[in-house]
Design an enzyme around this catalytic site. Structure first.
Site, short mmCIF file in Angstrom:
data_model
loop_
_atom_site.label_atom_id
_atom_site.label_comp_id
_atom_site.label_asym_id
_atom_site.label_seq_id
_atom_site.Cartn_x
_atom_site.Cartn_y
_atom_site.Cartn_z
N ASN A 99 0.80 -1.21 0.00
CA ASN A 99 0.00 0.00 0.00
C ASN A 99 0.84 1.27 0.00
OD1 ASN A 99 -2.53 -1.37 0.08
ND2 ASN A 99 -2.17 -1.80 2.24
N ILE A 100 1.93 1.28 -0.72
CA ILE A 100 2.69 2.51 -0.88
C ILE A 100 1.79 3.50 -1.62
CG2 ILE A 100 4.73 3.59 -1.88
CD1 ILE A 100 6.09 0.86 -1.76
N CYS A 107 13.38 9.89 6.03
CA CYS A 107 12.35 9.19 6.80
C CYS A 107 12.99 8.85 8.14
CB CYS A 107 11.81 7.98 6.04
SG CYS A 107 13.07 6.82 5.43
#
Length: 207
Positions: free
Chosen positions: A113-114, A138
């Site tokens: 689900n990027i 990140c």
């Protein structure tokens, strides 16, 4: 400090631009405070130059601020959903750096689900040279940062083997097949009229 959505840059609710007004810098610089001492510049984890004016890393902390200051950053592109730490906000304020936040949840395999649209909006920020120099980060500078940089490399017409080699260099033993699959399938056809520095002329970087 003003917090607001910038749909033209960050895709409405998918991302937010946090504008931090520069502080009144009448205080001495770090170098002046430590006059006579040699200042140690420590880069963040997994720091590297991606291209002219574009850098990547893991999450910077206070030990890295002097190093980041030396880069003359205009922007930071943050790929985590968690709020930015107060100490980091103060650093941004003191140096007039803009924060673009795209909150991509960290998931274990299968990482199916990027959010493709979020990656597209983040790329628009990176491609706008008015935001350079920009640091992408990140938590560890591996998966989310690696996917975004990999999609940038597709725009630069790198071959997949070179894109995967670069991704694996940072992800190492934690490389994910699903991340590489996402980069392989990422459609760049909607990106037109790229700046010259991002054109297919950069395909010479394929190595």
């Amino acid at each position: 400090m003003r917090v607001g959505s910038r749909s033209d840059l960050v895709g409405g609710e998918r991302g937010s631009l946090i504008e931090v007004s520069p502080a009144d810098n009448n205080r001495p610089t770090m170098g002046e405070e430590r006059e006579g001492e040699e200042e140690l510049l420590v880069p963040p984890l997994n720091f590297a130059m991606v291209d002219n004016g574009i850098f990547r890393s893991g999450f910077p902390d206070s030990a890295n601020f002097s190093f980041l200051q030396s880069l003359g950053l205009r922007s930071i592109l943050y790929l985590c959903p968690e709020p930015y730490p107060e100490a980091n906000y103060e650093f941004l304020k003191d140096n007039g750096i803009r924060l673009f936040q795209f909150g991509i949840e960290m998931c274990k395999e299968p990482f199916a689900n990027i959010p493709e649209e979020t990656i597209r909006e983040a790329l628009k920020v990176i491609l706008d040279v008015r935001n350079h120099p920009v640091l992408i980060h990140c938590k560890r500078g591996k998966h989310r940062t690696g996917c975004l940089v990999g999609c940038l490399r597709k725009l630069q017409r790198w071959c997949l083997s070179s894109i995967f080699d670069e991704y694996q260099r940072y992800a190492a033993a934690k490389a994910r097949v699903s991340d590489q699959r996402f980069m392989e399938l990422f459609d760049i056809s909607s990106f037109k009229n790229l700046p010259l520095s991002f054109s297919s002329a950069r395909s010479s970087a394929n190595r």
